[in-house]
Write a protein that holds these residues in place. Structure first.
Motif, PDB file in Angstrom:
ATOM      1  N   ALA A 195      38.589  33.804  36.922  1.00  0.00           N
ATOM      2  CA  ALA A 195      39.593  34.868  36.854  1.00  0.00           C
ATOM      3  C   ALA A 195      40.345  34.837  35.525  1.00  0.00           C
ATOM      4  O   ALA A 195      40.621  35.891  34.928  1.00  0.00           O
ATOM      5  N   ILE A 196      40.673  33.668  35.061  1.00  0.00           N
ATOM      6  CA  ILE A 196      41.373  33.547  33.773  1.00  0.00           C
ATOM      7  C   ILE A 196      40.473  34.030  32.640  1.00  0.00           C
ATOM      8  O   ILE A 196      40.896  34.806  31.771  1.00  0.00           O
ATOM      9  N   ALA A 197      39.219  33.592  32.646  1.00  0.00           N
ATOM     10  CA  ALA A 197      38.282  33.963  31.582  1.00  0.00           C
ATOM     11  C   ALA A 197      38.046  35.471  31.535  1.00  0.00           C
ATOM     12  O   ALA A 197      37.855  36.045  30.456  1.00  0.00           O
ATOM     13  N   LYS A 198      38.071  36.113  32.703  1.00  0.00           N
ATOM     14  CA  LYS A 198      37.794  37.550  32.789  1.00  0.00           C
ATOM     15  C   LYS A 198      39.065  38.393  32.783  1.00  0.00           C
ATOM     16  O   LYS A 198      39.009  39.606  33.002  1.00  0.00           O
ATOM     17  N   GLN A 199      40.199  37.745  32.564  1.00  0.00           N
ATOM     18  CA  GLN A 199      41.500  38.424  32.471  1.00  0.00           C
ATOM     19  C   GLN A 199      41.792  39.276  33.723  1.00  0.00           C
ATOM     20  O   GLN A 199      42.194  40.431  33.654  1.00  0.00           O
ATOM     21  N   VAL A 200      41.587  38.655  34.854  1.00  0.00           N
ATOM     22  CA  VAL A 200      41.825  39.311  36.144  1.00  0.00           C
ATOM     23  C   VAL A 200      43.327  39.346  36.440  1.00  0.00           C
ATOM     24  O   VAL A 200      44.046  38.386  36.167  1.00  0.00           O
ATOM     25  N   ASP A 201      43.773  40.464  36.988  1.00  0.00           N
ATOM     26  CA  ASP A 201      45.188  40.624  37.342  1.00  0.00           C
ATOM     27  C   ASP A 201      45.444  40.407  38.827  1.00  0.00           C
ATOM     28  O   ASP A 201      46.533  39.991  39.224  1.00  0.00           O
ATOM     29  N   LEU A 202      44.443  40.700  39.656  1.00  0.00           N
ATOM     30  CA  LEU A 202      44.594  40.629  41.113  1.00  0.00           C
ATOM     31  C   LEU A 202      43.288  40.149  41.721  1.00  0.00           C
ATOM     32  O   LEU A 202      42.218  40.653  41.366  1.00  0.00           O
ATOM     33  N   ILE A 203      43.376  39.182  42.635  1.00  0.00           N
ATOM     34  CA  ILE A 203      42.215  38.725  43.394  1.00  0.00           C
ATOM     35  C   ILE A 203      42.419  39.110  44.857  1.00  0.00           C
ATOM     36  O   ILE A 203      43.465  38.798  45.446  1.00  0.00           O
ATOM     37  N   ILE A 204      41.430  39.780  45.423  1.00  0.00           N
ATOM     38  CA  ILE A 204      41.415  40.023  46.872  1.00  0.00           C
ATOM     39  C   ILE A 204      40.427  39.028  47.452  1.00  0.00           C
ATOM     40  O   ILE A 204      39.249  39.002  47.083  1.00  0.00           O
TER      41      ILE A 204
END
Length: 262
Positions: A53-62
């Motif tokens: 998630a950090i590497a892909k610059q994710v803002d929200l995880i469901i």
């Protein structure tokens, strides 16, 4: 757009209120009052998931499984806490959809039935008026080994466990299924007239009790719930088109199944 807009649409489809009593669902880490450009769907939050998630610059995880399912004693830096600290540090919100996605129509257990050609289904164990967890339905008559091989192939497993004293020649016509760890619903499977119960994490003594009561079972493990990722991502992408969201939807590729069979 705001994270709250994504979750509002999700909860229109899969309300938190459908969750079983005492279950963990909803926002667990961060805030929904934030702008989001990238949403990732995952089965589990583990170190690998957070790094992805950090590497892909994710803002929200469901996510299906809550990362915090036991009370935390502290947030001191260490192996088990680091992923929580990293999520907070990188402002990644985590939203949990657990038993509500198991219960909702067109949810996880219905998708399992579609894959296994289980028809004429109804809820296995009622939770409230008109809703229930698990499903029970009918299949074309076949023996236990044939159905087990189909489960193994459909979910791309290296093995399945069968609850049977010997290769059974009993014809299977009625099947109960509950994703995850559903062994405590086996009495419901019996009451529903199931010949076999498909669920994960079956305990040794529970398996013996099933056989004494005349119920066969197939245990494909807990991780078949990974189907959640592709199916929820599919819905998010459809809503994205319908609502004109400026959003990137990702499916987690992190391997979080802790078991490997030789």
């Amino acid at each position: 757009m705001k994270a709250s807009q994504v979750i509002e649409k999700y909860e229109t489809y899969c309300p938190q209120e459908l969750s079983m009593k005492g279950d963990i669902s909803g926002l667990q880490i961060g805030t929904l009052d934030k702008d989001v450009k990238t949403v990732m769907v995952a089965l589990d939050i583990r170190e690998e998931t957070v790094a992805e998630a950090i590497a892909k610059q994710v803002d929200l995880i469901i996510v299906k499984h809550a990362p915090i399912f036991r009370p935390l004693k502290n947030l001191v830096v260490g192996p088990q806490n680091q992923m929580f600290l990293d999520l907070i540090k990188h402002d990644i919100a985590v939203y949990v959809s657990h038993t509500n996605i198991d219960i909702v129509p067109d949810g996880l257990n219905d998708w399992f039935c579609d894959l296994l050609d289980i028809r004429d289904t109804s809820p296995l164990s009622p939770t409230e008026e008109g809703f229930g967890i698990g499903r029970v339905g009918t299949v074309e008559a076949q023996d236990l080994q044939t159905l087990a091989r189909k489960v193994k192939a459909v979910f791309k497993l290296d093995s399945v466990r069968l609850v049977a004293y010997h290769p059974s020649t009993t014809l299977i016509r009625r099947v109960a299924i509950c994703g995850g760890s559903g062994q405590h619903f086996y009495k419901d499977a019996l009451s529903a007239g199931a010949d076999v119960f498909i669920t994960g994490d079956i305990y040794y003594h529970t398996a013996q009790e099933m056989l004494t009561d005349g119920l066969l079972a197939i245990d494909p493990g807990h991780h078949i719930e990974v189907l959640f990722i592709a199916k929820i991502a599919e819905k998010l992408r459809r809503w994205q088109v319908e609502s004109g969201w400026n959003l990137t939807v990702l499916e987690s590729t992190s391997h979080t199944n802790p078991f490997f069979h030789l």
